[in-house]
Design an enzyme around this catalytic site. Sequence first.
Site, short mmCIF file in Angstrom:
data_model
loop_
_atom_site.label_atom_id
_atom_site.label_comp_id
_atom_site.label_asym_id
_atom_site.label_seq_id
_atom_site.Cartn_x
_atom_site.Cartn_y
_atom_site.Cartn_z
N ASN A 1 62.89 1.39 -16.29
CA ASN A 1 63.91 2.43 -16.16
C ASN A 1 63.30 3.71 -16.75
O ASN A 1 63.24 3.86 -17.97
CB ASN A 1 65.16 1.99 -16.92
CG ASN A 1 66.29 3.00 -16.81
OD1 ASN A 1 66.11 4.09 -16.27
ND2 ASN A 1 67.44 2.63 -17.35
N LYS B 1 61.97 2.81 -20.39
CA LYS B 1 62.59 1.61 -20.95
C LYS B 1 62.13 0.44 -20.12
O LYS B 1 62.02 0.56 -18.90
CB LYS B 1 64.11 1.71 -20.80
CG LYS B 1 64.85 2.00 -22.07
CD LYS B 1 66.27 1.54 -22.01
CE LYS B 1 67.21 2.60 -21.48
NZ LYS B 1 68.61 2.26 -21.58
N ARG C 1 64.72 0.88 -11.71
CA ARG C 1 66.04 1.49 -11.59
C ARG C 1 65.84 2.88 -10.99
O ARG C 1 65.14 3.71 -11.55
CB ARG C 1 66.70 1.60 -12.96
CG ARG C 1 68.02 2.27 -12.83
CD ARG C 1 68.61 2.63 -14.16
NE ARG C 1 69.89 3.27 -13.92
CZ ARG C 1 70.42 4.17 -14.73
NH1 ARG C 1 69.78 4.52 -15.82
NH2 ARG C 1 71.57 4.71 -14.46
N HIS D 1 76.22 4.52 -11.85
CA HIS D 1 76.49 3.31 -12.66
C HIS D 1 76.75 2.10 -11.75
O HIS D 1 77.40 1.14 -12.16
CB HIS D 1 77.75 3.49 -13.55
CG HIS D 1 77.54 4.37 -14.74
ND1 HIS D 1 78.58 5.09 -15.28
CD2 HIS D 1 76.46 4.63 -15.49
CE1 HIS D 1 78.13 5.77 -16.32
NE2 HIS D 1 76.85 5.51 -16.47
N LEU E 1 82.20 2.86 -20.18
CA LEU E 1 82.39 3.94 -21.15
C LEU E 1 81.22 3.95 -22.13
O LEU E 1 81.17 3.16 -23.08
CB LEU E 1 83.71 3.74 -21.92
CG LEU E 1 84.96 3.49 -21.07
CD1 LEU E 1 86.17 3.25 -21.97
CD2 LEU E 1 85.22 4.65 -20.12
N GLY E 2 80.27 4.79 -21.86
CA GLY E 2 79.13 4.95 -22.77
C GLY E 2 78.98 6.43 -23.04
O GLY E 2 79.97 7.15 -23.09
N ARG F 1 79.50 15.67 -20.96
CA ARG F 1 79.87 16.16 -19.62
C ARG F 1 81.39 16.30 -19.51
O ARG F 1 82.13 15.46 -20.04
CB ARG F 1 79.38 15.21 -18.53
CG ARG F 1 77.89 15.18 -18.39
CD ARG F 1 77.46 14.26 -17.26
NE ARG F 1 76.24 13.56 -17.63
CZ ARG F 1 76.00 12.28 -17.36
NH1 ARG F 1 76.86 11.54 -16.71
NH2 ARG F 1 74.86 11.74 -17.75
N ARG G 1 81.44 6.99 -31.99
CA ARG G 1 81.57 6.32 -33.29
C ARG G 1 81.72 7.36 -34.41
O ARG G 1 82.60 7.23 -35.27
CB ARG G 1 80.33 5.46 -33.54
CG ARG G 1 80.58 4.32 -34.47
CD ARG G 1 79.41 3.40 -34.56
NE ARG G 1 78.28 3.81 -33.71
CZ ARG G 1 77.23 3.07 -33.46
NH1 ARG G 1 77.14 1.88 -33.96
NH2 ARG G 1 76.24 3.51 -32.69
N GLU H 1 72.65 -4.36 -17.00
CA GLU H 1 72.08 -3.85 -15.76
C GLU H 1 70.70 -4.44 -15.50
O GLU H 1 70.35 -4.75 -14.36
CB GLU H 1 71.98 -2.32 -15.82
CG GLU H 1 73.34 -1.66 -15.84
CD GLU H 1 73.25 -0.17 -16.13
OE1 GLU H 1 72.95 0.57 -15.21
OE2 GLU H 1 73.49 0.22 -17.29
P1 AMP Z 1 75.92 3.78 -24.29
O1 AMP Z 1 75.61 5.07 -23.56
O2 AMP Z 1 76.51 2.73 -23.40
O3 AMP Z 1 74.80 3.29 -25.15
O4 AMP Z 1 77.11 4.14 -25.32
C1 AMP Z 1 76.93 5.09 -26.32
C2 AMP Z 1 78.28 5.43 -26.90
O5 AMP Z 1 78.90 4.25 -27.42
C3 AMP Z 1 78.21 6.43 -28.05
O6 AMP Z 1 79.23 7.39 -27.93
C4 AMP Z 1 78.46 5.54 -29.26
O7 AMP Z 1 79.04 6.23 -30.34
C5 AMP Z 1 79.45 4.56 -28.67
N1 AMP Z 1 79.63 3.39 -29.56
C6 AMP Z 1 78.74 2.44 -29.88
N2 AMP Z 1 79.28 1.58 -30.78
C7 AMP Z 1 80.53 2.03 -31.04
C8 AMP Z 1 81.60 1.60 -31.87
N3 AMP Z 1 81.48 0.53 -32.66
N4 AMP Z 1 82.76 2.31 -31.87
C9 AMP Z 1 82.88 3.38 -31.10
N5 AMP Z 1 81.93 3.85 -30.28
C10 AMP Z 1 80.76 3.19 -30.25
#
Ligand code: AMP
Length: 415
Positions: free
Chosen positions: A7, A14, A99, A189, A218-219, A250, A294, A396
Amino acid sequence: MNILVLNCGSSSLKFQIIETDMDMINSDSDKMLAKGLIERVGSQSLISFQVVGKPSFKSAEPLRDHKIALMYAIKWITNPETEIPGIKDISDIHAIGHRCVHGAERFKKAVKIDNDVIDGIEDCIPLAPLHNPANLKGIYAARDIFGPSVPQVAIFDTAFHSTIPETTYMYAIPYQFYRRFKIRKYGFHGTSHRYIAYRYRILNNLEREQVNIISLHLGNGCSACAIKNGFSLDTSMGLTPLDGLMMGTRCGDIDPSVIEFLAHNEGITIDEVFSVLNKRSGLLGISGLTNDMRDLLEEEKEHKDRRATLAIDMFCNRIRKYIGAYMAAMNGVESICFTGGIGENSPDIRRRAIKGLEWFGIELDDELNNLAVRSKEMLISSENSRIKVYVIPTNEELLLARDTLRVVIDAKRIW
Ligand code: AMP
């Protein structure tokens, strides 16, 4: 068959090495053997590699480009001291899965890479000017290092959404722009949403056609997907990943007039406006603090920061709107599935996103919801909930490896 999943981003690489099971193509017996991340390719790169079950290897080296970065990774992978089970030298890597972000209307499924496919990925560059060139760098690097005898496969983020009907993917702008430039919703996604549909099917012992869910990835990037009868019916990202849900940086859905207004009144170019919408908006833009959920939750708890709360509430509100819209579009739904860093790890966000949907008969079990942290796959809705709610950690890479295997052995099923 050992598959190297790659990726490549504009300055990152990655990888995972996954041992796929040739006979049990739909089983859970595929095994991740090792993984790695190289960040800041092109300058002083940060390296983090790990064999599953062993301590990680970390380093910092100047890796000039993606080819040098991949060579560095391969050297580690094949080093006898690394001891990846079943990997002694480069010939133990049997295929490579890449990817690729944008396949436009041309690539509706994973394909074996040849010159024609490379031309096709290049043709899609205007639609994904940041992503596709980076993906191509990975493809060129792997081709140079492994040579033509190791099959390479391209798996596209957009492919799962190729089933979205015309009434949904068209934008209500003059038709000629679709004809001339292929401007339409593509969605992203796709591999993640497809994985969620696949896991959901396995968890509930269903046929593909019986999967009727809303998948919420949701990331840092966020998207929702309405999956009806196993296929993508609608998704929240559009021509680009800027559309839809509110994200880390975004903006998601926005009145296009804002762009003209900002350009005029702030005296900035269209490119600068888009930089604001892509990099300085979303959670970061509203809170003025961070794009990291977080940290934002922590700010809210520790300092009662009003704008942190506003950002989080807006984030959850947008999710609710999409759930409602997709329930209508699908004429009913069996489950809602959360995934991605936030979806898999934050009971608070899941609770706040689902709150207010009781009218639809959706109800979380607070205890189960609180238990679903650190990427646990589980049901989190209450027994009475008419619509089930799941947390399903995405994977993924696993699907990328399976797609690669299927293309290489020419299997017909796609998941
Ligand atoms: P990703 O792009 O899927 O790696 O997700 C990243 C997002 O997930 C970031 O905003 C992180 O702060 C959030 N995240 C990871 N662990 C937690 C958690 N325990 N509580 C809240 N958000 C989290």
